[in-house]
Write an enzyme that holds these catalytic residues in place. Sequence first.
Site, short mmCIF file in Angstrom:
data_model
loop_
_atom_site.label_atom_id
_atom_site.label_comp_id
_atom_site.label_asym_id
_atom_site.label_seq_id
_atom_site.Cartn_x
_atom_site.Cartn_y
_atom_site.Cartn_z
NE ARG A 122 -4.04 -1.05 0.40
CZ ARG A 122 -5.06 -1.32 1.21
NH1 ARG A 122 -4.90 -2.08 2.25
NH2 ARG A 122 -6.26 -0.81 0.99
CD GLN A 127 -2.40 6.18 -3.76
OE1 GLN A 127 -2.83 6.92 -4.62
NE2 GLN A 127 -2.14 6.56 -2.54
CG ASP A 130 -4.55 -0.75 -2.99
OD1 ASP A 130 -5.05 -1.85 -2.75
OD2 ASP A 130 -4.34 0.12 -2.13
CB SER A 133 -7.75 0.66 -2.54
OG SER A 133 -6.90 0.79 -1.43
CE1 TYR A 226 -3.87 -1.70 5.91
CE2 TYR A 226 -1.51 -2.06 5.96
CZ TYR A 226 -2.69 -1.95 5.25
OH TYR A 226 -2.69 -2.09 3.90
#
Length: 376
Positions: A122, A127, A130, A133, A226
């Site tokens: 991540r 991105q 990903d 996501s 996280y």
Amino acid sequence: MPITIAVPKETKSGELRTAITPALIGRLTKLGATVKVQHGAGTGIHAQDVLYKNTTIAQNANELYADSDIIVRVQPPSEEEVTHMKENSILISFLYPHLNHGTVKKLLDKKITSFAMELIPRISRAQAMDALSSQATIAGYKSVLIAADNSKFFFPMLTTAAGSVRPAKVFIIGVGVAGLQAIATARRLGAQVSAYDVRPDTKEQTESLGAKFVDTGVQAIGEGGYARELTAEEKDKQAEALKKHIATCDVVITTAGVPGKPAPKILTKDMVEAMKPGAVVVDILADMGGNCELTKPGETINHNDITIVGPINIPSSMAIHASEMYARNLINLLDLMIKDNAIHLDWNDEVILGSVVTHDGVIKNTQVQKLLGEKL
Ligand code: NAD
């Protein structure tokens, strides 16, 4: 010889997504690849074989896999499917190696180089690859629609000749990718939205979307930014603060995950029983064990006049956009692997090294090695 990329028909029950949509075939052919698509691969997104232009249609998985260099999928293949794949070929898919030991063993036996989409780091550069996501965005959006569909009240405030209607109070637990999308969607529907997360950064993100942040006094940041699991003491403190707030809400949507762990149990039976009759809970972590103690994966239940919905594989329910987004993630990863019509795997690239599972008969990823330990 050009590289051959195979797009199989997904085999997992209820899976409507497909790894590559017809509109994105051009991006693969631009990479110099030839594309083989299994008959019916696009059925779940209403894309018949004829729409897959400039591809070869294979009638079955055997025919598809026989001479394919790269296989792209959504769901992990079964052990049996791996037996049809070519030795030393490349597989890119969601893989969940800690849950699919048999498949991983077969990938090792056939010396297949496998990449797990859920392991893409991540980081900013990745991105566009990903898939966690992109698919969580869908789950967050759809969770609000599911809640609205199960509720017996409006979400927006209405002023009508038949009187005024107050807006629904929607509470989102977990302000990650799915939670942020759920906040935005519930706000668009006119609900009065509040949210909560253990990561302090999420307060500002929640408020920037026009929702109220509920502070329980519990913060828990773990590795890589996280959340971490809460201690028993933190859980009690959180539960006490949340119970009061939840009792005032019409809808609770739970989206709270801790990487590599079952979903934390946040919504207890006791809290549900303190909710208003007619209220709705949507637990999008149902297939990870659920954030609510009472959730039954794949079912909608009624407990003390509270509806609890435990949807599974939400992205499949929006298969067209879910597949488009997933396909773009996947092709952006392939862009890193194919140069001058040939496969180049750069093991110094943290995206490649971070997402690989098996290579040349061994588990190449140290994170996966740790997770599997002696289990294989
Ligand atoms: P996730 O699905 O693992 O969890 C969802 C949310 O639940 C998280 O925000 C987490 O903090 C929260 N949560 C966990 N336990 C909780 C508890 N007990 N109570 C309340 N909330 C709890 O997370 P995700 O949505 O996949 O990702 C979130 C994280 O990843 C964030 O740090 C985000 O900024 C980061 N991220 C980074 C990138 C990138 O830079 N490329 C992309 C996506 C996400």
